[in-house]
Design an enzyme around this catalytic site. Structure first.
Site, short mmCIF file in Angstrom:
data_model
loop_
_atom_site.label_atom_id
_atom_site.label_comp_id
_atom_site.label_asym_id
_atom_site.label_seq_id
_atom_site.Cartn_x
_atom_site.Cartn_y
_atom_site.Cartn_z
N ARG A 166 0.83 -1.22 0.00
CA ARG A 166 0.00 0.00 0.00
C ARG A 166 0.86 1.27 0.00
NH1 ARG A 166 -2.92 -3.72 -0.70
NH2 ARG A 166 -4.72 -4.36 0.55
N SER A 239 -10.74 0.02 3.20
CA SER A 239 -10.01 -0.23 4.45
C SER A 239 -9.49 1.10 4.98
CB SER A 239 -8.81 -1.15 4.21
OG SER A 239 -9.24 -2.33 3.61
N GLU A 335 -4.90 4.43 6.15
CA GLU A 335 -4.62 4.21 4.71
C GLU A 335 -5.07 5.38 3.81
OE1 GLU A 335 -5.02 0.17 2.97
OE2 GLU A 335 -6.24 1.16 1.46
P1 FAD Z 1 -8.29 9.41 -5.05
O1 FAD Z 1 -8.96 9.02 -3.79
O2 FAD Z 1 -8.94 10.41 -5.90
O3 FAD Z 1 -6.82 9.89 -4.70
C1 FAD Z 1 -5.99 9.13 -3.85
C2 FAD Z 1 -4.61 9.80 -3.78
O4 FAD Z 1 -3.97 9.73 -5.04
C3 FAD Z 1 -4.70 11.28 -3.43
O5 FAD Z 1 -3.58 11.58 -2.63
C4 FAD Z 1 -4.60 11.98 -4.77
O6 FAD Z 1 -4.04 13.26 -4.65
C5 FAD Z 1 -3.69 11.04 -5.54
N1 FAD Z 1 -3.95 10.98 -6.99
C6 FAD Z 1 -5.12 10.65 -7.60
N2 FAD Z 1 -4.94 10.61 -8.93
C7 FAD Z 1 -3.65 10.95 -9.17
C8 FAD Z 1 -2.86 11.07 -10.34
N3 FAD Z 1 -3.36 10.86 -11.57
N4 FAD Z 1 -1.56 11.43 -10.21
C9 FAD Z 1 -1.02 11.65 -8.99
N5 FAD Z 1 -1.73 11.54 -7.84
C10 FAD Z 1 -3.02 11.18 -7.93
N6 FAD Z 1 -7.63 -0.09 -2.37
C11 FAD Z 1 -6.85 -1.20 -2.54
O7 FAD Z 1 -5.62 -1.09 -2.63
N7 FAD Z 1 -7.41 -2.44 -2.59
C12 FAD Z 1 -8.74 -2.64 -2.50
O8 FAD Z 1 -9.20 -3.79 -2.58
C13 FAD Z 1 -9.58 -1.49 -2.31
N8 FAD Z 1 -10.92 -1.65 -2.15
C14 FAD Z 1 -11.70 -0.55 -1.93
C15 FAD Z 1 -13.08 -0.74 -1.73
C16 FAD Z 1 -13.90 0.35 -1.50
C17 FAD Z 1 -15.39 0.13 -1.32
C18 FAD Z 1 -13.35 1.66 -1.47
C19 FAD Z 1 -14.24 2.85 -1.27
C20 FAD Z 1 -11.99 1.85 -1.64
C21 FAD Z 1 -11.15 0.75 -1.86
N9 FAD Z 1 -9.76 0.89 -2.04
C22 FAD Z 1 -8.97 -0.22 -2.25
C23 FAD Z 1 -9.13 2.23 -1.95
C24 FAD Z 1 -9.17 3.02 -3.30
O9 FAD Z 1 -10.23 2.58 -4.10
C25 FAD Z 1 -7.87 2.89 -4.09
O10 FAD Z 1 -6.78 3.35 -3.33
C26 FAD Z 1 -7.91 3.67 -5.40
O11 FAD Z 1 -6.76 3.39 -6.17
C27 FAD Z 1 -8.03 5.19 -5.21
O12 FAD Z 1 -8.27 5.75 -6.51
P2 FAD Z 1 -8.96 7.17 -6.68
O13 FAD Z 1 -8.92 7.50 -8.13
O14 FAD Z 1 -10.30 7.16 -6.06
O15 FAD Z 1 -7.95 8.09 -5.88
P1 NAP Z 2 -10.22 -10.89 4.35
O1 NAP Z 2 -10.33 -11.85 3.21
O2 NAP Z 2 -11.26 -10.92 5.41
O3 NAP Z 2 -8.80 -11.06 5.02
C1 NAP Z 2 -8.46 -10.25 6.14
C2 NAP Z 2 -7.03 -9.79 5.99
O4 NAP Z 2 -6.17 -10.90 6.03
C3 NAP Z 2 -6.87 -9.13 4.67
O5 NAP Z 2 -6.74 -7.77 4.93
C4 NAP Z 2 -5.62 -9.75 4.05
O6 NAP Z 2 -4.53 -8.86 3.99
C5 NAP Z 2 -5.22 -10.85 5.00
N1 NAP Z 2 -5.17 -12.15 4.32
C6 NAP Z 2 -6.21 -12.95 3.99
N2 NAP Z 2 -5.76 -14.08 3.42
C7 NAP Z 2 -4.41 -13.97 3.37
C8 NAP Z 2 -3.36 -14.81 2.89
N3 NAP Z 2 -3.62 -16.02 2.36
N4 NAP Z 2 -2.09 -14.37 2.99
C9 NAP Z 2 -1.81 -13.18 3.53
N5 NAP Z 2 -2.76 -12.34 4.00
C10 NAP Z 2 -4.03 -12.74 3.93
O7 NAP Z 2 -10.11 -9.40 3.79
P2 NAP Z 2 -11.19 -8.43 3.17
O8 NAP Z 2 -11.30 -7.26 4.02
O9 NAP Z 2 -12.43 -9.20 2.79
O10 NAP Z 2 -10.47 -7.97 1.83
C11 NAP Z 2 -10.16 -8.89 0.81
C12 NAP Z 2 -9.02 -8.35 -0.02
O11 NAP Z 2 -9.41 -7.11 -0.62
C13 NAP Z 2 -7.77 -8.05 0.80
O12 NAP Z 2 -6.65 -8.33 0.02
C14 NAP Z 2 -7.88 -6.57 1.07
O13 NAP Z 2 -6.61 -5.97 1.22
C15 NAP Z 2 -8.58 -6.06 -0.18
N6 NAP Z 2 -9.38 -4.87 0.16
C16 NAP Z 2 -8.72 -3.70 0.32
C17 NAP Z 2 -9.41 -2.54 0.61
C18 NAP Z 2 -8.69 -1.22 0.73
O14 NAP Z 2 -9.34 -0.20 0.78
N7 NAP Z 2 -7.38 -1.22 0.76
C19 NAP Z 2 -10.79 -2.58 0.76
C20 NAP Z 2 -11.43 -3.79 0.62
C21 NAP Z 2 -10.71 -4.95 0.32
P3 NAP Z 2 -4.22 -7.80 2.81
O15 NAP Z 2 -5.17 -6.70 3.03
O16 NAP Z 2 -2.82 -7.43 3.10
O17 NAP Z 2 -4.41 -8.48 1.52
#
Ligand code: FAD
Ligand code: NAP
Length: 339
Positions: A166, A239, A335
């Site tokens: 991340r 998250s 995050e």
């Molecule tokens: P924004 O929120 O608009 O911006 C995020 C940051 O990036 C800000 O600092 C902004 O200034 C910067 N930025 C945006 N665009 C640019 C650009 N073109 N150049 C430079 N900087 C820029 N994240 C995960 O990693 N895994 C997941 O599974 C995941 N699941 C999600 C589920 C839900 C329901 C939600 C709401 C969010 C989730 N996220 C997840 C977080 C998010 O969706 C991601 O981080 C996504 O990449 C953010 O994109 P955005 O365009 O909305 O960025």
């Molecule tokens: P989950 O399946 O309930 O698992 C809980 C946590 O355990 C996850 O955060 C994941 O870490 C870790 N995990 C699960 N299985 C694993 C494995 N085999 N090895 C190592 N780590 C493991 O999680 P969830 O909330 O439903 O999300 C599912 C996936 O979507 C995850 O990868 C999560 O990161 C991603 N997600 C991200 C966001 C976001 O905003 N960043 C939002 C929703 C979902 P990791 O998170 O490190 O993968």
């Protein structure tokens, strides 16, 4: 001020928490020229610039006294295809999930585990988005960014992006690089990643023995829809905390008191703890303070029931952080990007 910039614009539709703060100025950029024009004009008038995509990783705690520049550039193209490895390029403003669907429709595998993540292509490298055992670094080949300090374009290779869990060079240098387009190496043969969470089980429930990339995407979409709140119905930024990586000695200490600790061993001997599990154990699941709350199904997700402010959500997050530190000795890092 420019006729093209809107003034005092509510950012409520532009952040998935649905927080109602105002941008002093707001505009959209559909191509590189519009990006350059907006940055030059802002520099000329001494106005700071906040670049956004889909607003799905933001926590806005006050009116934004800047020009909010929303990336709206579009374009998907295949750059090379040797019959097995296919390099594709997407413009920063392309919405992420439709891009994943487009790649699958072209018969290309690699992004399926990253299905249904909100936001844009341009923001994806910022925190090296990841889900279900895959991060974009696994399929990333390069990107083109504008250096906001010098105005020059620069191509970054995978090695130069400093991707980590991340995290990236771009996240560590906020405001320096504006990402314009991103390139991925996808494959006509799927190298499946099914061992994470309930993916394999879901496929087997669906009667799929030999999954295609589209099957994996569908399974992940169905899991995500069950567990995660849809921002259109309930404001959230996914998250809210990163999963903390702690020393083995601390993980062992916590496990003594909490034998059910969810901990994943890392290559360096440390353990990644499931932050959601810690928060749930501490009793925060479903907790609500006014319109700010902890989601009832997924403790890692903070939600806005309607009128919560960014400050209220931030205060709730700080209480959770303090409690987890006191109970478990673990520091939770936020995050979303705080403004
Ligand atoms: P924004 O929120 O608009 O911006 C995020 C940051 O990036 C800000 O600092 C902004 O200034 C910067 N930025 C945006 N665009 C640019 C650009 N073109 N150049 C430079 N900087 C820029 N994240 C995960 O990693 N895994 C997941 O599974 C995941 N699941 C999600 C589920 C839900 C329901 C939600 C709401 C969010 C989730 N996220 C997840 C977080 C998010 O969706 C991601 O981080 C996504 O990449 C953010 O994109 P955005 O365009 O909305 O960025
Ligand atoms: P989950 O399946 O309930 O698992 C809980 C946590 O355990 C996850 O955060 C994941 O870490 C870790 N995990 C699960 N299985 C694993 C494995 N085999 N090895 C190592 N780590 C493991 O999680 P969830 O909330 O439903 O999300 C599912 C996936 O979507 C995850 O990868 C999560 O990161 C991603 N997600 C991200 C966001 C976001 O905003 N960043 C939002 C929703 C979902 P990791 O998170 O490190 O993968």
């Amino acid at each position: 001020m420019s006729g093209q910039w809107q003034q005092q614009v509510s950012l409520k539709p532009y952040n998935t928490f649905g927080i109602d703060v105002k941008a002093r100025f707001f505009t959209e950029a559909h191509n590189d020229d519009e990006v350059r024009q907006a940055l030059a004009q802002a520099a000329g008038q001494d106005v700071p610039v906040l670049v956004i995509g889909g607003g799905s990783n933001l926590l806005l705690t006050a009116d934004v006294q800047s020009l909010v520049l929303r990336m709206a550039s579009r374009g998907l193209r295949i750059l090379s295809d040797d019959g097995e490895r296919v390099v594709v390029e997407a413009e920063a403003g392309e919405p992420w999930h439709p891009f994943v669907q487009w790649s699958l429709s072209q018969g290309l595998a690699g992004l399926e585990n990253l299905s249904l993540i909100p936001g844009t292509v341009g923001a994806a490298p910022m925190q090296n988005i990841g889900a279900y055992g895959v991060e974009i670094k696994d399929v990333f080949v390069g990107l083109t960014a504008l250096d906001r300090q010098t105005g020059e374009l620069r191509d970054f290779s995978l090695e130069e992006c400093g991707f980590a869990y991340r995290d990236s060079l771009f996240k560590r240098n906020p405001g320096r690089w504006l990402i314009l387009r991103v390139r991925f190496a996808l494959s006509r043969m799927m190298h499946a990643h099914l061992d994470y969470g309930p993916v394999r089980q879901r496929l087997s429930e669906q009667g799929v023995d030999q999954p295609t990339a589209q099957n994996v995407s569908d399974a992940i979409c169905s899991i995500r829809r069950e567990k995660l709140p849809d921002p259109i119905e309930l404001g959230n930024a996914g998250s809210f905390f990163k999963n903390p990586v702690v020393a083995a000695v601390l993980a062992d200490k916590i496990r003594l008191q909490h034998p059910g600790l969810v901990a994943y061993p890392q290559a360096d001997g440390q353990y990644k703890l499931a932050a959601g599990w810690l928060i749930e154990q501490a009793g925060w699941k479903g907790h609500r303070e006014g319109d700010a709350g902890v989601h009832r199904l997924q403790s890692l997700v903070l939600v806005n029931y309607g009128q919560a402010t960014g400050v209220q959500l931030h205060q709730l997050a700080q209480k959770i952080q303090a409690d987890i530190l006191e109970r478990f000795g673990v520091e939770l890092e936020m995050e979303p990007n705080l403004y």
